[in-house]
Write a protein that holds these residues in place. Structure first.
Motif, PDB file in Angstrom:
ATOM      1  N   ILE A 191       0.856  -1.188   0.000  1.00  0.00           N
ATOM      2  CA  ILE A 191       0.000   0.000   0.000  1.00  0.00           C
ATOM      3  C   ILE A 191       0.891   1.237   0.000  1.00  0.00           C
ATOM      4  CG2 ILE A 191      -1.687   1.379   1.292  1.00  0.00           C
ATOM      5  CD1 ILE A 191      -2.877  -1.169   2.375  1.00  0.00           C
ATOM      6  N   LEU A 192       0.654   2.114  -0.977  1.00  0.00           N
ATOM      7  CA  LEU A 192       1.359   3.390  -1.085  1.00  0.00           C
ATOM      8  C   LEU A 192       0.338   4.489  -0.814  1.00  0.00           C
ATOM      9  CD1 LEU A 192       3.165   2.614  -4.475  1.00  0.00           C
ATOM     10  CD2 LEU A 192       4.094   2.269  -2.172  1.00  0.00           C
ATOM     11  N   ALA A 193       0.517   5.234   0.255  1.00  0.00           N
ATOM     12  CA  ALA A 193      -0.453   6.261   0.647  1.00  0.00           C
ATOM     13  C   ALA A 193       0.198   7.634   0.590  1.00  0.00           C
ATOM     14  CB  ALA A 193      -0.994   5.982   2.044  1.00  0.00           C
ATOM     15  N   ASP A 194      -0.365   8.521  -0.228  1.00  0.00           N
ATOM     16  CA  ASP A 194       0.196   9.861  -0.428  1.00  0.00           C
ATOM     17  C   ASP A 194      -0.572  10.870   0.418  1.00  0.00           C
ATOM     18  OD1 ASP A 194       1.592  12.014  -1.332  1.00  0.00           O
ATOM     19  OD2 ASP A 194       1.072  11.786  -3.443  1.00  0.00           O
ATOM     20  N   GLU A 195       0.029  11.298   1.508  1.00  0.00           N
ATOM     21  CA  GLU A 195      -0.592  12.263   2.436  1.00  0.00           C
ATOM     22  C   GLU A 195      -2.016  11.847   2.820  1.00  0.00           C
ATOM     23  OE1 GLU A 195       0.860  14.677   3.868  1.00  0.00           O
ATOM     24  OE2 GLU A 195       2.693  14.937   2.702  1.00  0.00           O
ATOM     25  N   PRO A 196      -2.180  10.669   3.404  1.00  0.00           N
ATOM     26  CA  PRO A 196      -3.532  10.162   3.664  1.00  0.00           C
ATOM     27  C   PRO A 196      -4.308  10.911   4.735  1.00  0.00           C
ATOM     28  CG  PRO A 196      -1.900   8.734   4.676  1.00  0.00           C
ATOM     29  CD  PRO A 196      -1.146   9.721   3.842  1.00  0.00           C
ATOM     30  N   VAL A 197      -3.633  11.753   5.523  1.00  0.00           N
ATOM     31  CA  VAL A 197      -4.355  12.475   6.585  1.00  0.00           C
ATOM     32  C   VAL A 197      -4.266  13.983   6.412  1.00  0.00           C
ATOM     33  CG1 VAL A 197      -4.132  10.600   8.261  1.00  0.00           C
ATOM     34  CG2 VAL A 197      -2.332  12.321   8.115  1.00  0.00           C
ATOM     35  N   SER A 198      -3.950  14.446   5.223  1.00  0.00           N
ATOM     36  CA  SER A 198      -3.769  15.886   5.009  1.00  0.00           C
ATOM     37  C   SER A 198      -5.074  16.667   5.103  1.00  0.00           C
ATOM     38  CB  SER A 198      -3.129  16.141   3.649  1.00  0.00           C
ATOM     39  OG  SER A 198      -3.950  15.634   2.600  1.00  0.00           O
ATOM     40  N   ALA A 199      -6.221  15.989   4.888  1.00  0.00           N
ATOM     41  CA  ALA A 199      -7.500  16.697   4.829  1.00  0.00           C
ATOM     42  C   ALA A 199      -8.339  16.544   6.089  1.00  0.00           C
ATOM     43  CB  ALA A 199      -8.303  16.210   3.621  1.00  0.00           C
ATOM     44  N   VAL A 200      -7.749  15.999   7.163  1.00  0.00           N
ATOM     45  CA  VAL A 200      -8.535  15.780   8.378  1.00  0.00           C
ATOM     46  C   VAL A 200      -7.858  16.452   9.569  1.00  0.00           C
ATOM     47  CG1 VAL A 200      -9.529  13.628   7.545  1.00  0.00           C
ATOM     48  CG2 VAL A 200      -7.391  13.558   8.825  1.00  0.00           C
ATOM     49  N   PRO A 228      -6.403  16.857  13.548  1.00  0.00           N
ATOM     50  CA  PRO A 228      -5.423  16.017  14.247  1.00  0.00           C
ATOM     51  C   PRO A 228      -5.996  14.779  14.927  1.00  0.00           C
ATOM     52  CG  PRO A 228      -4.937  18.327  14.630  1.00  0.00           C
ATOM     53  CD  PRO A 228      -6.243  18.281  13.885  1.00  0.00           C
ATOM     54  N   SER A 229      -7.162  14.887  15.562  1.00  0.00           N
ATOM     55  CA  SER A 229      -7.720  13.725  16.251  1.00  0.00           C
ATOM     56  C   SER A 229      -8.100  12.628  15.262  1.00  0.00           C
ATOM     57  CB  SER A 229      -8.947  14.126  17.080  1.00  0.00           C
ATOM     58  OG  SER A 229      -9.983  14.630  16.245  1.00  0.00           O
ATOM     59  N   ARG A 230      -8.668  13.019  14.126  1.00  0.00           N
ATOM     60  CA  ARG A 230      -9.020  12.034  13.116  1.00  0.00           C
ATOM     61  C   ARG A 230      -7.772  11.495  12.418  1.00  0.00           C
ATOM     62  NH1 ARG A 230     -13.469  15.522  12.949  1.00  0.00           N
ATOM     63  NH2 ARG A 230     -15.471  14.442  13.145  1.00  0.00           N
ATOM     64  N   ALA A 231      -6.755  12.338  12.258  1.00  0.00           N
ATOM     65  CA  ALA A 231      -5.505  11.890  11.650  1.00  0.00           C
ATOM     66  C   ALA A 231      -4.876  10.785  12.497  1.00  0.00           C
ATOM     67  CB  ALA A 231      -4.538  13.063  11.515  1.00  0.00           C
ATOM     68  N   HIS A 232      -4.859  10.978  13.795  1.00  0.00           N
ATOM     69  CA  HIS A 232      -4.318   9.976  14.707  1.00  0.00           C
ATOM     70  C   HIS A 232      -5.079   8.660  14.561  1.00  0.00           C
ATOM     71  CE1 HIS A 232      -3.642   7.849  18.508  1.00  0.00           C
ATOM     72  NE2 HIS A 232      -2.527   8.561  18.637  1.00  0.00           N
ATOM     73  N   SER A 233      -6.402   8.743  14.549  1.00  0.00           N
ATOM     74  CA  SER A 233      -7.235   7.542  14.429  1.00  0.00           C
ATOM     75  C   SER A 233      -7.013   6.833  13.093  1.00  0.00           C
ATOM     76  CB  SER A 233      -8.707   7.936  14.580  1.00  0.00           C
ATOM     77  OG  SER A 233      -9.556   6.828  14.370  1.00  0.00           O
ATOM     78  N   LEU A 278       4.094  11.738   4.551  1.00  0.00           N
ATOM     79  CA  LEU A 278       3.500  12.572   5.590  1.00  0.00           C
ATOM     80  C   LEU A 278       4.250  13.895   5.684  1.00  0.00           C
ATOM     81  CD1 LEU A 278       3.254   9.903   8.451  1.00  0.00           C
ATOM     82  CD2 LEU A 278       1.300  10.855   7.205  1.00  0.00           C
ATOM     83  N   HIS A 279       3.543  14.941   6.116  1.00  0.00           N
ATOM     84  CA  HIS A 279       4.202  16.204   6.431  1.00  0.00           C
ATOM     85  C   HIS A 279       4.510  16.294   7.925  1.00  0.00           C
ATOM     86  CE1 HIS A 279       4.555  18.537   2.815  1.00  0.00           C
ATOM     87  NE2 HIS A 279       3.299  18.321   2.480  1.00  0.00           N
ATOM     88  N   ASN A 280       3.749  15.569   8.725  1.00  0.00           N
ATOM     89  CA  ASN A 280       3.837  15.693  10.177  1.00  0.00           C
ATOM     90  C   ASN A 280       4.873  14.725  10.742  1.00  0.00           C
ATOM     91  OD1 ASN A 280       3.134  15.211  13.052  1.00  0.00           O
ATOM     92  ND2 ASN A 280       1.509  16.686  12.626  1.00  0.00           N
ATOM     93  N   LEU A 281       5.968  15.256  11.266  1.00  0.00           N
ATOM     94  CA  LEU A 281       7.037  14.423  11.807  1.00  0.00           C
ATOM     95  C   LEU A 281       6.585  13.652  13.043  1.00  0.00           C
ATOM     96  CD1 LEU A 281       9.978  13.468  11.851  1.00  0.00           C
ATOM     97  CD2 LEU A 281      10.547  15.561  13.127  1.00  0.00           C
ATOM     98  N   GLU A 282       5.729  14.256  13.853  1.00  0.00           N
ATOM     99  CA  GLU A 282       5.242  13.577  15.057  1.00  0.00           C
ATOM    100  C   GLU A 282       4.505  12.291  14.686  1.00  0.00           C
ATOM    101  OE1 GLU A 282       1.953  14.169  18.622  1.00  0.00           O
ATOM    102  OE2 GLU A 282       2.565  15.907  17.423  1.00  0.00           O
ATOM    103  N   TYR A 283       3.648  12.359  13.659  1.00  0.00           N
ATOM    104  CA  TYR A 283       2.938  11.161  13.221  1.00  0.00           C
ATOM    105  C   TYR A 283       3.904  10.117  12.686  1.00  0.00           C
ATOM    106  CZ  TYR A 283      -1.288  14.108  13.277  1.00  0.00           C
ATOM    107  OH  TYR A 283      -2.317  14.940  13.636  1.00  0.00           O
TER     108      TYR A 283
END
Length: 248
Positions: A168-177, A179-184, A204-209
């Motif tokens: 699975i190759l995912a390109d920025e899969p949480v960019s549109a949600v 933070p709480s939904r991104a974590h989930s 991802l753009h978010n280093l923490e994630y």
């Protein structure tokens, strides 16, 4: 296994990959990070065989993609689920119908149309089971455009799982949600990859994630891979090397 060797890619005078070397073993979960324009999306699309290299090689499942026939390449693509930033969902059809499109590469046009119009019970049961895994079983027959952004992300993940892809190759899969939904969502994506023994490469753009959900980080800047190692080994200096404006 995914292996890129001295990968070069350009569009006209714009160089997007500059001598990238990368190996990802079966079942690994890897975060791909870097600033906008660093080459992350191009790298993913190259692995997905949407882009063909100017030079260098891509080996997927022990096959060099440039040496495959059109039929062999199509078969290989069926083993790779690519989730683009826009998700590539059809908005005005049911969730079940979007998930069914995960196997469009393995079915004839007639079979695809027939399944869309009258989905066999056994396929609906498979889809419902997957929707339970991603947490939205109640959305089985809902129109996809009636769902929230996070729910649509889960539909895209469900489609990839229904495809039974090994990668699975995912390109920025949480960019549109948020933070709480991104974590989930990332928890869902990484745990399902682990459960199904799927290789996962996620930009991802978010280093923490990236550090929280992925054991390995690959960092890119200006078309080059500048960091490749364990998440806990990524330092403040590595961050500055990737993101500092002084490096341009």
């Amino acid at each position: 296994m995914i292996q890129l060797t001295n990968a070069h890619l350009s569009f006209g005078s714009t160089h997007v990959l500059l001598g990238c070397d990368l190996q990802i073993n079966k079942g690994e979960k890897v975060a791909l990070i870097g600033p906008s324009g660093s080459g992350k999306s191009s790298l993913l699309k190259t692995i997905a065989s949407e882009y063909l290299l100017d030079s260098g090689s891509v080996i997927l499942e022990n096959s060099e993609t440039s040496q495959l026939s059109s039929k062999q390449l199509q078969q290989l693509r069926c083993a790779i689920a690519y989730i683009p930033q826009d998700l590539a969902l059809v908005p005005n059809i049911k969730v079940s119908q979007n998930v069914l499109l995960g196997k469009v590469g393995t079915r004839s046009t007639w079979q695809t149309l027939r399944h869309q119009l009258l989905t066999p019970k056994i396929e609906l049961e498979k889809i419902l089971s997957i929707l339970k895994e991603v947490g939205i079983p109640e959305k089985l027959f809902h129109r996809t455009d009636s769902l929230s952004g996070g729910q649509q992300q889960r539909v895209a993940i469900a489609r990839a799982l229904y495809q039974q892809a090994s990668v699975i190759l995912a390109d920025e899969p949480v960019s549109a949600v948020d933070p709480s939904r991104a974590h989930s969502l990332l928890q869902c994506l990484t745990s399902l990859a682990e459960k199904n023994k799927v290789t996962l490469l996620c930009s991802l753009h978010n280093l923490e994630y990236a550090k929280r959900f992925f054991p390995r980080i690959v960092g890119m800047r200006n078309g080059k891979i500048l960091f490749d190692g364990k998440s806990e080994a990524f330092t403040e200096q590595d961050f500055k090397q990737l993101y500092s404006l002084d490096n341009d």
